[in-house]
Motif scaffolding. Structure first.
Motif, PDB file in Angstrom:
ATOM      1  N   UNK A 163      41.987  37.782  24.009  1.00 61.76           N
ATOM      2  CA  UNK A 163      41.705  36.364  23.705  1.00 61.76           C
ATOM      3  C   UNK A 163      42.970  35.515  23.627  1.00 61.76           C
ATOM      4  N   UNK A 164      44.061  36.087  23.133  1.00 61.69           N
ATOM      5  CA  UNK A 164      45.320  35.346  23.064  1.00 61.69           C
ATOM      6  C   UNK A 164      45.902  35.113  24.452  1.00 61.69           C
ATOM      7  N   UNK A 165      45.797  36.112  25.319  1.00 65.21           N
ATOM      8  CA  UNK A 165      46.261  35.945  26.697  1.00 65.21           C
ATOM      9  C   UNK A 165      45.438  34.883  27.431  1.00 65.21           C
ATOM     10  N   UNK A 166      44.149  34.830  27.119  1.00 64.93           N
ATOM     11  CA  UNK A 166      43.289  33.841  27.754  1.00 64.93           C
ATOM     12  C   UNK A 166      43.552  32.431  27.236  1.00 64.93           C
ATOM     13  N   UNK A 167      44.252  32.334  26.092  1.00 61.03           N
ATOM     14  CA  UNK A 167      44.645  31.025  25.569  1.00 61.03           C
ATOM     15  C   UNK A 167      45.876  30.481  26.279  1.00 61.03           C
ATOM     16  N   UNK A 168      46.506  31.336  27.079  1.00 64.48           N
ATOM     17  CA  UNK A 168      47.680  30.923  27.843  1.00 64.48           C
ATOM     18  C   UNK A 168      47.257  30.440  29.218  1.00 64.48           C
ATOM     19  N   UNK A 169      48.043  29.539  29.772  1.00 67.77           N
ATOM     20  CA  UNK A 169      47.768  29.072  31.134  1.00 67.77           C
ATOM     21  C   UNK A 169      48.379  29.992  32.169  1.00 67.77           C
ATOM     22  N   UNK A 170      49.146  30.985  31.729  1.00 65.97           N
ATOM     23  CA  UNK A 170      49.835  31.881  32.657  1.00 65.97           C
ATOM     24  C   UNK A 170      49.874  33.315  32.114  1.00 65.97           C
ATOM     25  N   UNK A 171      48.711  33.823  31.700  1.00 67.30           N
ATOM     26  CA  UNK A 171      48.641  35.146  31.095  1.00 67.30           C
ATOM     27  C   UNK A 171      49.009  36.255  32.069  1.00 67.30           C
ATOM     28  N   UNK A 172      49.851  37.170  31.612  1.00 67.59           N
ATOM     29  CA  UNK A 172      50.317  38.292  32.426  1.00 67.59           C
ATOM     30  C   UNK A 172      50.160  39.594  31.645  1.00 67.59           C
ATOM     31  N   UNK A 173      49.663  40.627  32.306  1.00 65.04           N
ATOM     32  CA  UNK A 173      49.644  41.974  31.743  1.00 65.04           C
ATOM     33  C   UNK A 173      50.347  42.889  32.726  1.00 65.04           C
ATOM     34  N   UNK A 174      51.341  43.616  32.242  1.00 67.21           N
ATOM     35  CA  UNK A 174      52.029  44.609  33.062  1.00 67.21           C
ATOM     36  C   UNK A 174      51.902  45.954  32.362  1.00 67.21           C
ATOM     37  N   UNK A 175      51.235  46.884  33.009  1.00 65.63           N
ATOM     38  CA  UNK A 175      51.106  48.231  32.484  1.00 65.63           C
ATOM     39  C   UNK A 175      52.133  49.120  33.182  1.00 65.63           C
ATOM     40  N   UNK A 176      53.065  49.640  32.406  1.00 61.34           N
ATOM     41  CA  UNK A 176      54.122  50.467  32.987  1.00 61.34           C
ATOM     42  C   UNK A 176      53.512  51.783  33.450  1.00 61.34           C
TER      43      UNK A 176
END
Length: 334
Positions: free
Chosen positions: A158-171
């Motif tokens: 939900x916090x990432x969706x509050x951003x206009x540029x949400x990024x997830x990087x899974x190492x």
């Protein structure tokens, strides 16, 4: 350390798990050096706080520590509450926290002299030969490397969706490539993201652990050598692609940093943590509208199906089990 910085409007916020050392520490340094406010997380509070102090001494002040054990739901919830209160959003999540899922042999010499003159393949062979695989370690590996990543991601979505540029990087890792799984049915399922479900991933991971305990990994077509790490990373890669399809507004990608000298590799490897981190940060900072649901190897988009160079030398051919083997009771995947 939580009160060391304040929120600045329009500043991007990043969380890095396992940020107190190795690749994670360097990711924190590189993101913070670029003006991003970084929440460095670690399981051990003392080590995490010391890592932040080290970064501040290096000249970055936009970094703060928060304790996080990715296998502890209450620890995850506490982090989420902190992010909500302090920032109200999250722009970048780098899921770096991981363990080897093996027992390392004691009193090994892992100094630079040990690896002098070794090439990539020889170092990889040395590493695989100097670990033991036991069921308890395998279970911890799956719990941390797959479920820990998943639970942290879901909690902060939900916090990432509050951003206009949400990024997830899974190492990720070359150890998570699908071609390393010789069970064709499992490989095909992990490739079929349109029909894969989280419930089916759970079933496959449970089946893997049962086959591990029954000493049936090879017969059942599971990867050998650091097998729990490989299977957990393969599952994480699949989950990442599913998540990207489910949330197209986010950029969700996997990043193999390279064969890096870290605790997990027992300081074998061909890249420094700084170099490996650079490959992760490059994916974290992809532009708006950039790739999502992809796998990156050393900073470049790559295939999940290619067998790494030298793999057959170290592990032998990627073999498809016989019909009799796949039909055996302990390892039949349904």
């Amino acid at each position: 350390m939580e009160g060391a910085i304040s929120s600045v409007p329009n500043t991007r916020i990043a969380v890095v798990t396992g940020g107190n050392k190795g690749i994670g520490f360097e990711v924190c340094w590189q993101l913070a050096s670029g003006g991003i406010t970084v929440v460095l997380t670690a399981r051990d509070e003392t080590r995490g706080a010391e890592a932040v102090e080290k970064l501040i001494a290096l000249g970055v002040t936009n970094v703060v520590f928060h304790q996080l054990d990715v296998t502890d739901t209450s620890s995850i919830a506490t982090l989420v509450d902190f992010l909500k209160t302090r920032f109200g959003k999250l722009d970048i999540l780098v899921n770096n926290a991981a363990i080897g899922g093996v027992e390392y042999l004691q009193e090994l010499d892992t100094s630079e002299e040990t690896f002098a003159g070794m090439d990539f393949d020889q170092m990889l062979e040395w590493m695989v030969k100097n670990v033991r695989e036991r069921i308890d370690s395998a279970k911890k590996g799956v719990q941390t490397n797959y479920y820990g990543t998943k639970h942290v991601t879901e909690a902060v979505l939900p916090l990432l969706q509050s951003s206009s540029e949400g990024r997830i990087v899974n190492v990720s890792s070359i150890f998570g490539l699908l071609r390393l799984i010789s069970n064709e049915k499992v490989r095909r399922e992990l490739s079929d993201i349109d029909n894969m479900t989280e419930e089916r991933l759970d079933e496959l991971l449970n089946r893997f652990l049962r086959d591990f305990e029954a000493d049936a990994l090879e017969a059942c077509g599971w990867p050998m050598g650091c097998s729990a790490y490989k299977v957990a990373k393969a599952a994480m890669n699949a989950y990442s692609r599913m998540l990207a399809r489910r949330h197209p507004a986010l950029r969700v990608n996997c990043a193999h940093p390279g064969y890096v000298k870290t605790d997990i590799t027992m300081n074998s490897g061909v890249l420094t943590p700084e170099e490996g981190a650079r490959n992760v940060v490059k994916v974290a900072l992809l532009p708006d509208g950039g790739p999502t649901g992809k796998y990156f190897a050393e900073g470049e988009e790559a295939s999940l199906c290619e067998v790494p160079a030298g793999w057959r030398r170290v592990h032998g051919p990627v073999r498809r089990p016989s019909a009799d083997e796949l039909a055996c009771l302990p390892c039949h995947v349904v």
